[in-house]
Every structure is written in C-alpha cells, then in structure tokens.
Design a protein around this motif. Structure first.
Motif: not given
Length: 602
Positions: A455-463, A467-476
């Motif tokens: 969750e922290e990595v995805i929030a950082w990436t999104k912030k 302007s782009r989409l974030v796919n947090p965990a491809s395949g789990g």
C-alpha cells in the motif's frame, strides 16, 4: 598525399578493429549480429527526448579485466570488450561470468574536440549494472548504484591538457546474491530465469554544455484542459537565468512559455491532435536556457497529447480509457532479451523490429516485463504508436505467493537498505519514462517477487506520477490499492477474481510453446506452458484462447497480456524464435483474432 596516408591509416584502424573483435560462443544469433561495426556501435543519439546537436559516442572496444572484489586498478588488463554489450554476452567478444566475488574493470582513453573549448564536458552512461565507480585521469569522480537508468558526471575539472584522457570504470554486480532489482537475471539460468548481465549495457557518450545547462525535461499533457505542463530542470542556474519552451506542429509554433527552471510551465495546445496507437501524433518541442538574455543551451525534445484514465461503463464495469474512450489494451509480454546481446539489442534496427512486429500482429500494447529499455526504445514506441506497461525489475525475492485470493501471501520484510534502494531505482526508472506518451501504466510488483509494504509503495508511485495508472501487483499478491486487479493464468484465459471498484485485467496468459530446431538456445530442457508441433497448431490454439478471451472482455476484462513476444533462452513460448528468424504463427490469423478482441470495447 597526406590525405591518402591519413585515409589508409583510418582504414587500417577500422579493419584492425574488425579483425580483432568478433562474437564469441556457439549460441544462436540474430541477423543483426553480422551488421555490427565495432568502430560505430549503436551510433544513434541515445536520448531522443533531450537531444543536443554536439556529442561524441564512446561505444567501441575498451580494455577489460575481471578481478577479485576490493582490489585496485589492475596493472594489466585481460583483453578487449565491445561496449556497450554486457561481458556475459556473445557480442561483447568476451562471454565470461563475473559473479558477486569479483569486479569488472573497463579502461579506455578519449579526447575532447577542440571545438568544445570553454564548455563543460559531461560524461553520460545509458545504464550500467549494478554499482559503478568512475575514474578520470586516476581520480574517482563519482559513483552510481542502479542497473537500469542513466547517470552523468561533469568531467571538466579532471581533464588534463589537450590530449588523451584516461577513463576507468569499475563495476560490481552481485545479481541474485544482493537485494537490488535484477529482473530475470540469475547466476544459474534455467526455466524462466536467464543469464546474468554485468557492467555497461547501454551507450556511453560525451556532450559539451554550458556551465548552466538543461538536465531534465518532464512533460505531462492534460487533454481535457488542452494543456501541457513542462518542468525543466537545470544545473547551476542563477537569478538572471530563465527557461523558454516552445511546442511546434510541423515546424509551426503552437505554444510557448517562459519561466524559472524547476517550476512547471503551462502551455496551451488548442484543438490538440490526440496521440494513440492508431494515430501517434508527436509535437516537436524546443527547450532553451537563457542567461543574461543570451541563449546558453538548447535541446530538442517532443511531447504528445494523450490521456489514460478509468471510468465505469453503462454496465457498471470499470474500464480503462484512452483519450476519454473505452479502449481495450492488448499486447505481449516483452522480456527484451537477445541471444547475442542479452540485455542489449545488436542494433537500433533490431531494437525497433520487435515493436514493429508487435504492431504487425494487431496488438496495441506491450508489457515491458521486469526490465527497463534504453531511452531509444521508448522513443520508438512513442513514434510507432504502442502503449507500454512498465514493470519495476524485481529483486530481493522470498515472499509467499497466493495469486487466487484477495490479501493472500506475504509482504517481504526487506531491510532498510533494500527499501531505500528500491525507491531510488524506481524513481529513476519513472523519471526516465515519465515524458514518454507511450508509457501508460506503472507496475511496481510482479507475482509477489520481493513485494513489500504494498500500500505504501503504490501510494508513493501514484503521488509521484498521478497522470498514469498504477497496477499494484501483477499476478498477486493482491492488495486493495492502485487502479488495477491483475490476474495471471496459464495456459488459457480465466477470470477467477473480479473487482467491482478497480479495472480488471489479465496480466499474463498463453505460453504456447513450439521448439524449432536450429533456433534453440539450448538442446533439451526447453519448455512452454503447453507445447505443439507446428505453426498451424500454435495458431489454432492462439485463436481459440482469443475467442475465449472475448467473452471475458464482455464480463469485465479491460486488458490482456499474452506470453510472449519471443522465445527467451530455455523458454520456447514466443510468437517468434529467440533469434527473430522465424515467426511461429500465421500472422494474418493472429492479427484478425487480436483485432476482434480489441473491438469488443468499441
């Protein structure tokens, strides 16, 4: 007479270089391996999104040595290596293993053109894997840690006189013995894990700049507001310096703005021509730096008007949209490996080839799988018109993977050093790609490999890039964050989970294998998820999977990724062979199948 003597000397030098260097080993090779001239290796300007008129390519033959880690510069070197091919590759002319207990040393000399007098001289590296120390005239001038991204040093203070300057590079790469991102590299290649890559694997070049000069450009379009925000970073600016950005369409200026370096400039592009795979319109961009009213630096760049977003459709399903229209994204898993160059394509034509074939097959997207490409690859995607999902190369493995449940598996408890390095390298990768319109999706984790604090990595990436989409965990392992739920299933497509809040995609499926004698990396132990005997069988299975996928598009999938573009080492499930000499499928039938899947959302 003098001209004839000089010409003869030059020809002798080139012929001598050709005679000295040659690919080594008995593995298969691409046709482009035969086209390499060691005196002009990958001679194209390496950074099209920020190009200067003057530069000097340092690719070619360097001295190399492999020595025990922790020593000083060798008194004698082992031989020559062709830069920028990794030492383990055939095209390096060496094909030796380094390992975590040794360091790889490089040495050469260079001269600075007399016309660069009064300029600062920048030494640029496209990428070096992994930890790099650089010496100029026996002075350690700087270090870089990261295997996939460019870095630069101002070598001006360390130049001596007008003649030859000594350049030494020291590299250490522990591959999977370390915590750093490695992607598919391993010291013991088998199955889905491939030969390790060590050292310089992208272009090295010199460039003259003013003391105060442009260092980076970030261009983010806003289609809805008909704007482009351009942030220009610059070195050693003072209060009287300012930036000017101009956007041009077919040579005609359509927008301009001025401001201080580091501050976003807002440029209006009225009635913009929208970029898409069907119509990849690029606008030229000129970026200039002025000091005391005088232009001291100018670089050429480009941008595009493109929007990636999500929206719920009439049936309540979250869909990905391109330029505010539902758009099914369909493409192959692209590993970006070469039998002769490993991480490095033999030529720029070869680098472009895979992209062109992907479009020929009717795809509109590429998932760049746990690897980062040279800047020219993203430029080709921008120009040709294909969407890119950019993976973060995985590393520091050790999680429990549970792909079929929500909140399953584990987040790894990585060390503080490992976490800090992840963020540093991920940021640099995002910075490399952030102005490329083709890149529409960030993929921080794949199949739980090294997945941590999701969750922290995805929030950082999104912030860092909203302007782009974030796919947090491809395949789990699947966590309730980011924009996408990404399922993997082999061999056929399957929708075994569904997320009503996020976009649903099939991030990997397929893997239809066909080993072809004469085009294999190894004899025996070749595999695909399923294997067939000929092209007709492979094509029939591919089309069957595509037809199954069409029903799942109706039920909720908004994208799919087929494994894979090419065979890679022991994997024989590519749409073409590893040497790119045989297309394994009926191209017409596959294109028709792909287009019929994509049209499901039209």
């Amino acid at each position: 007479m003098k001209k004839q003597v000089l010409l003869c000397c030059l020809l002798a030098t080139v012929m001598g270089a050709n005679a000295q260097w040659k690919p080594v080993g008995d593995k298969i090779k691409t046709k482009w391996a035969e086209q390499i001239n060691p005196a002009a290796v990958l001679s194209e300007y390496p950074r099209p999104a920020m190009e200067r008129a003057e530069w000097k390519n340092l690719n070619g033959e360097w001295a190399y040595a492999i020595r025990e880690k922790g020593g000083v510069e060798p008194a004698a070197f082992d031989g020559t290596i062709l830069v920028p091919f990794a030492v383990e590759s055939s095209l390096s002319g060496v094909q030796k293993t380094v390992g975590e207990k040794n360091e790889l040393w490089y040495k050469r000399t260079f001269t600075v053109p007399a016309s660069w007098k009064g300029k600062q001289v920048m030494l640029n590296f496209g990428a070096v894997d992994w930890k790099t120390d650089v010496f100029v005239n026996d002075i350690l001038i700087g270090s870089h840690q990261g295997g996939f991204t460019p870095f630069s040093f101002d070598v001006t203070p360390y130049l001596v006189g007008k003649g030859e300057q000594k350049l030494v590079v020291r590299v250490w790469d522990p591959t999977e013995k370390g915590f750093q991102p490695i992607g598919k590299q391993t010291s013991r290649p088998e199955g889905i894990w491939y030969t390790a890559v060590t050292g310089i694997w992208q272009t090295v070049w010199l460039e003259p700049v003013a003391v105060n000069h442009v260092t980076a450009i970030k261009a983010i379009p806003d289609v809805d507001k008909e704007l482009v925000d351009v942030t220009v970073s610059a070195a050693k600016c003072c209060a009287v310096d300012y930036i000017e950005v101009a956007i041009l369409d077919g040579g005609k200026q359509v927008a301009t703005a001025k401001g201080v370096a580091g501050n976003p400039l807002r440029l209006a592009v009225k009635s913009p021509k929208l970029w898409s795979p069907e119509n990849p319109v690029l606008y030229d961009m000129k970026v200039s730096l002025f000091s005391n009213g005088k232009k001291v630096d100018e670089v050429s760049s480009y941008t595009a008007m493109r929007k990636i977003s999500t929206k719920r459709d009439a049936n309540g399903i979250m869909r990905m949209q391109l330029n505010n229209k539902d758009y099914f994204q369909y493409g192959p898993l692209d590993q970006g490996w070469w039998p002769d160059g490993l991480y490095t394509a033999p030529t720029d034509e070869a680098l472009l080839y895979d992209i062109k074939k992907t479009k020929d097959w009717g795809f509109n997207m590429i998932r760049k799988h746990v690897k980062v490409e040279p800047a020219r690859w993203y430029y080709h995607c921008d120009k040709e018109g294909i969407l890119v999902w950019q993976d973060m190369p995985s590393g520091d493995h050790g999680n429990r993977w549970e792909p079929h449940v929500y909140n399953g598996g584990t987040d790894k408890n990585r060390s503080n050093e490992s976490i800090a390095n992840y963020y540093q390298e991920w940021k640099e990768i995002m910075d490399l790609c952030i102005s490329h319109p083709s890149v529409v999706m960030w993929v921080p984790f794949n199949e739980a490999w090294g997945q941590f604090k999701t969750e922290e990595v995805i929030a950082w990436t999104k912030k860092y890039d909203p302007s782009r989409l974030v796919n947090p965990a491809s395949g789990g392992n699947h966590r309730p964050c980011g924009d996408v739920l990404d399922l993997h299933n082999y061999p056929g497509p399957n929708m075994f989970l569904f997320d009503a809040v996020r976009v649903n995609v099939l991030g990997e499926y397929g893997g239809i294998g066909l080993p072809l004698e004469g085009h294999l990396w190894q004899q025996g132990k070749n595999w695909g998820y399923v294997q067939f005997k000929n092209s007709d069988e492979v094509t029939a299975e591919y089309v069957k999977f595509a037809n199954e996928l069409k029903d799942m598009v109706k039920r909720g999938f908004s994208a799919a990724v087929y494994t894979q573009t090419t065979d890679v080492e022991g994997e024989v499930n590519g749409l073409m062979t590893y040497d790119r000499k045989v297309i394994k499928i009926n191209e017409k039938a596959v294109k028709e199948a792909n287009q019929s899947v994509i049209r499901m959302l039209e």
